[in-house]
Design a protein around this motif. Structure first.
Motif, mmCIF file in Angstrom:
data_model
loop_
_atom_site.group_PDB
_atom_site.id
_atom_site.type_symbol
_atom_site.label_atom_id
_atom_site.label_comp_id
_atom_site.label_asym_id
_atom_site.label_seq_id
_atom_site.Cartn_x
_atom_site.Cartn_y
_atom_site.Cartn_z
ATOM 1 N N THR A 96 6.024 1.703 5.581
ATOM 2 C CA THR A 96 4.631 2.034 5.280
ATOM 3 C C THR A 96 4.481 3.548 5.281
ATOM 4 N N THR A 97 3.505 4.002 4.520
ATOM 5 C CA THR A 97 3.105 5.403 4.518
ATOM 6 C C THR A 97 1.701 5.479 3.936
ATOM 7 N N LYS A 98 1.148 6.648 3.893
ATOM 8 C CA LYS A 98 -0.216 6.898 3.425
ATOM 9 C C LYS A 98 -0.691 5.957 2.312
ATOM 10 N N GLY A 99 -1.326 4.868 2.677
ATOM 11 C CA GLY A 99 -1.930 3.983 1.704
ATOM 12 C C GLY A 99 -0.985 3.062 0.947
ATOM 13 N N MET A 100 0.287 3.026 1.294
ATOM 14 C CA MET A 100 1.261 2.182 0.601
ATOM 15 C C MET A 100 2.135 1.460 1.624
ATOM 16 N N TYR A 101 2.648 0.321 1.202
ATOM 17 C CA TYR A 101 3.641 -0.357 2.028
ATOM 18 C C TYR A 101 4.585 -1.149 1.145
ATOM 19 N N SER A 102 5.711 -1.537 1.722
ATOM 20 C CA SER A 102 6.710 -2.313 0.981
ATOM 21 C C SER A 102 6.602 -3.775 1.377
ATOM 22 N N GLU A 103 7.207 -4.617 0.573
ATOM 23 C CA GLU A 103 7.384 -6.016 0.971
ATOM 24 C C GLU A 103 8.303 -6.032 2.191
ATOM 25 N N ALA A 105 11.569 -6.933 3.888
ATOM 26 C CA ALA A 105 12.944 -7.337 3.574
ATOM 27 C C ALA A 105 13.289 -8.341 4.676
ATOM 28 N N ARG A 106 13.324 -9.608 4.345
ATOM 29 C CA ARG A 106 13.480 -10.669 5.344
ATOM 30 C C ARG A 106 14.941 -11.058 5.521
ATOM 31 N N ASN A 107 15.272 -11.424 6.755
ATOM 32 C CA ASN A 107 16.594 -11.952 7.106
ATOM 33 C C ASN A 107 17.737 -11.054 6.641
ATOM 34 N N VAL A 108 17.604 -9.763 6.916
ATOM 35 C CA VAL A 108 18.686 -8.824 6.617
ATOM 36 C C VAL A 108 19.747 -9.046 7.694
ATOM 37 N N SER A 109 20.847 -9.640 7.293
ATOM 38 C CA SER A 109 21.886 -10.039 8.243
ATOM 39 C C SER A 109 22.857 -8.891 8.498
ATOM 40 N N VAL A 110 23.078 -8.587 9.782
ATOM 41 C CA VAL A 110 24.005 -7.536 10.183
ATOM 42 C C VAL A 110 25.057 -8.153 11.093
ATOM 43 N N ARG A 111 26.320 -7.998 10.714
ATOM 44 C CA ARG A 111 27.431 -8.544 11.496
ATOM 45 C C ARG A 111 27.917 -7.529 12.528
ATOM 46 N N PRO A 112 28.702 -7.964 13.508
ATOM 47 C CA PRO A 112 29.212 -7.041 14.519
ATOM 48 C C PRO A 112 30.014 -5.906 13.880
ATOM 49 N N GLY A 113 29.699 -4.676 14.271
ATOM 50 C CA GLY A 113 30.416 -3.510 13.788
ATOM 51 C C GLY A 113 30.057 -3.083 12.371
ATOM 52 N N GLN A 114 29.136 -3.776 11.729
ATOM 53 C CA GLN A 114 28.784 -3.504 10.338
ATOM 54 C C GLN A 114 27.609 -2.532 10.242
ATOM 55 N N THR A 115 27.613 -1.705 9.187
ATOM 56 C CA THR A 115 26.439 -0.929 8.812
ATOM 57 C C THR A 115 25.879 -1.559 7.555
ATOM 58 N N LYS A 116 24.681 -2.089 7.648
ATOM 59 C CA LYS A 116 24.001 -2.719 6.512
ATOM 60 C C LYS A 116 23.017 -1.704 5.943
ATOM 61 N N THR A 117 23.086 -1.455 4.624
ATOM 62 C CA THR A 117 22.234 -0.470 3.981
ATOM 63 C C THR A 117 21.270 -1.168 3.021
ATOM 64 N N ILE A 118 19.984 -0.795 3.122
ATOM 65 C CA ILE A 118 18.956 -1.393 2.257
ATOM 66 C C ILE A 118 18.063 -0.301 1.672
ATOM 67 N N THR A 119 17.338 -0.646 0.625
ATOM 68 C CA THR A 119 16.335 0.240 0.036
ATOM 69 C C THR A 119 14.985 -0.464 0.123
ATOM 70 N N LEU A 120 14.000 0.255 0.642
ATOM 71 C CA LEU A 120 12.638 -0.272 0.733
ATOM 72 C C LEU A 120 11.770 0.509 -0.245
ATOM 73 N N ARG A 121 11.084 -0.199 -1.155
ATOM 74 C CA ARG A 121 10.256 0.441 -2.182
ATOM 75 C C ARG A 121 8.782 0.246 -1.836
ATOM 76 N N LEU A 122 8.074 1.365 -1.703
ATOM 77 C CA LEU A 122 6.636 1.344 -1.436
ATOM 78 C C LEU A 122 5.908 1.089 -2.748
ATOM 79 N N THR A 123 5.299 -0.083 -2.886
ATOM 80 C CA THR A 123 4.637 -0.415 -4.144
ATOM 81 C C THR A 123 3.266 -1.039 -3.965
ATOM 82 N N ILE A 124 2.943 -1.479 -2.792
ATOM 83 C CA ILE A 124 1.713 -2.237 -2.592
ATOM 84 C C ILE A 124 0.662 -1.340 -1.933
ATOM 85 N N PRO A 125 -0.464 -1.135 -2.608
ATOM 86 C CA PRO A 125 -1.510 -0.321 -1.987
ATOM 87 C C PRO A 125 -2.081 -1.027 -0.762
#
Length: 134
Positions: A96-103, A105-125
């Motif tokens: 979230t930020t000034k007047g916007m938020y993203s959907e 990201a549900r059930n982002v699975s992270v395994r032991p020792g893993q780095t999981k990388t995602i992108t969050l897009r602010l699109t919803i006023p």
């Protein structure tokens, strides 16, 4: 008499060694796959605006998939965020930020020792509050 005492000490040392081995094995089983410590995962990513440009100082909320223990962090000047020392699990993440938020990201699975990388897009006023009628 001395021989008996030495034999007794040898048995005691073997029992201590066996107990330590059992404790170590239990710790490895509890710690997760292949003996990894339980908090070795990282969730990272970038928050971008509707125009695709990184958003600095956005709030990123993350919590376990079950909704437990929500936490909030901020993106850096390049819109990046990183949360380390997480338990291997599924996470829900939102920005979230000034007047916007993203959907979420549900059930982002992270395994032991893993780095999981995602992108969050602010699109919803964010909803605009309507003042009450007088």
């Amino acid at each position: 008499m001395e021989l008996k005492r030495m034999y007794s000490m040898r048995i005691c040392a073997k029992q201590i060694f066996a107990a330590m081995a059992v404790i170590l094995m239990l710790g490895m089983m509890i710690g997760g796959a292949q003996g990894m410590p339980p908090y070795t995962s990282t969730l990272a990513g970038v928050v971008v605006g509707a125009d695709g440009k990184p958003v600095a100082n956005a709030s990123v909320t993350y919590q376990t998939g079950g909704g437990d223990a929500p936490h909030v962090i901020r993106t850096d000047a390049r819109g990046h965020f990183s949360v380390g020392k997480l338990r291997a699990d599924s996470y829900d993440v939102r920005a979230t930020t000034k007047g916007m938020y993203s959907e979420w990201a549900r059930n982002v699975s992270v395994r032991p020792g893993q780095t999981k990388t995602i992108t969050l897009r602010l699109t919803i006023p964010a909803p605009v509050a309507v003042p009450p009628k007088a």
